[in-house]
Design a protein around this motif. Structure first.
Motif: not given
Length: 468
Positions: A143-147
């Motif tokens: 995943t590239k998301s921080d959330e």
């Protein structure tokens, strides 16, 4: 110490230039620049020095190391300054980062709606502790998301998982153990999963055996499921009477009723199944009728072994319940009364605890004399060298003639004084010196190399003495 007030010293440091810099005003090479943190640190230290006039002649000035230890933890920018120095081990430093925004590089949005919580974490720590997190952050499809949203996980359980990954600390209790077990399995943290299972094992009892069996089957925990089934086998009556029994799912009910190791009379199994079917009708929002009860039972109804009942038990219970049709009732009554037995469509194989060769153990070779009962218990202490089940005692009756007597039977664990089995029943004697059977309701398990007391209290005047 430099002359001038404290403020003058600070100002001179802040505006000082290096007189011996090569090239005058030329910029220093990068590797020769004075470290800004070091300069700021000197400013901090000078700010905390006492005014020159306030220093007493005999009062020592604190060393720089002592001053460092006295510094407040908060530093510029809201970050904690030098928190690492107060943590002497890797475990302490990682534990400090738990649920902390310091160095945090990912946030989890855990739970649903009103119960939702945002939990900070560190990808490296999670990746080291879980193959699932490792794939999530470092795999091909990372995943590239921080959330990251986790709507199917309880916040408390996720906290327990992270606490374990950061510090090896286990925080589980009766209310959170199942959700923590689910979370541990979801993220493949086998060590925490094992702790959860051990907690459940240590808290397993007759009151929650069916509930934990359902959960063990749901979470694919065969070892825990086996322990639950063993507990149900040994204490079938108590387990079936527990409040949680009527809450189990149909597959669990089927798995239990198909066992050959239940230690209970079939009439009591039928009564418990009847209670479960009533609860299931309510769960499905169906009227509680015999037709609906049999429908929701499904194949569990055919697992009831009606032929193992006595004719009286069958007549007083199943025959009047409305769950059996007329043909089945007639066939079962014929089974009880005629030979050869008709095929009734229900198993007639005894449960395991009622099978096996029945043995009678005689303590003495012969019978002699007699004694009078005074209303007290007669007891024999005994041990065995292998696991057995006591189904009853052979007792002597009056030598005056046929009589009926009431007897209270007990098997007591000697060390703990726990009553392992008891029953109040009657038996009839015919005036001979034979023994007469007085039976427990369910067989009593006797463990090898353990002392027990066999106790019998009869309401009679006098009997033959049991020397055989």
């Amino acid at each position: 110490m430099a002359s001038g007030s404290k403020n003058d010293i600070v100002n001179r440091l802040l505006h000082a230039r290096l007189d011996d810099e090569p090239g005058g005003d030329e910029e220093l090479p990068q590797n020769m620049l004075p470290p800004t943190n070091y300069l700021a640190r000197q400013v901090e230290l000078m700010c905390n020095l006492p005014d020159e006039e306030s220093v007493q002649p005999n009062e020592p000035v604190p060393s720089s190391s002592a001053i460092e230890n006295l510094q407040p933890t908060n530093n510029i920018g809201g970050r904690l300054h030098n928190w690492q120095a107060t943590k002497t081990t890797v475990k302490e430093r990682l534990s400090f980062l738990f649920n902390n925004e310091i160095l945090c590089d990912v946030h989890f949005i855990v739970g649903k709606e009103a119960n939702q919580q945002v939990i900070p974490a560190h990808k490296f720590v999670l990746s080291v502790g879980s193959a699932v997190f490792d794939a999530m952050f470092n795999g091909v499809l990372a995943t590239k998301s921080d959330e990251i949203e986790l709507p199917d996980v309880e916040p408390a359980a996720f906290y327990h998982l992270l606490k374990f990954l950061y510090s090896d600390e286990v925080r589980i209790g009766p209310e959170t153990v199942m959700t923590t077990l689910y979370t541990a399995k979801k993220y493949a943290v086998a060590a925490l999963e094992e702790h959860c299972v051990d907690f459940l094992k240590s808290n397993l009892g007759t009151d929650n055996a069916f509930l934990l069996l359902t959960q063990a089957r749901l979470f694919d925990e065969p070892q825990l499921a086996a322990l639950c089934l063993e507990m149900i086998d040994k204490n079938t009556t108590d387990a079936l009477n527990a409040e949680g029994f009527t809450d189990i799912d149909q597959d669990t009910l089927n798995a239990v009723l198909e066992r050959d190791t239940l230690r209970i009379r079939e009439a009591k199994i039928f009564a418990a199944v009847l209670r479960w079917s009533e609860a299931e009708c309510i769960r499905r929002q169906l009227p509680v009728t015999p037709t609906n009860q049999r429908m929701v039972l499904g194949r569990a109804f055919n697992a009831i072994r009606f032929p193992l009942m006595s004719v009286e038990e069958f007549a007083m219970g199943p025959a009047q319940s409305g769950l059996l049709d007329d043909r089945e009732i007639v066939q079962l009554f014929l089974y009880f009364t005629v030979n050869p037995k008709p095929n009734v469509g229900f198993l007639d194989t005894p449960r395991c605890c009622m099978t096996g060769k029945e043995l009678t153990v005689n303590r003495f070779p012969q019978t002699e004399s007699r004694w009078g009962y005074s209303g007290t218990s007669d007891r024999i202490r005994f041990t065995v060298d292998q696991r057995i089940f006591v189904v009853g005692f052979g007792l002597y009756g009056s030598y005056f003639g046929p009589s009926e007597y009431e007897v209270h039977l007990q098997v007591i664990h000697l060390a703990t004084k726990k009553v392992c089995g008891s029953n109040t029943t009657t038996f009839c004697c015919d005036g001979t010196d034979d023994t007469f059977r007085a039976m427990f309701k369910e067989p009593v398990e006797i463990l090898p190399h353990t002392s027990y007391i066999a106790s019998a209290k009869l309401k009679v005047s006098s009997t033959f003495i049991n020397n055989s």
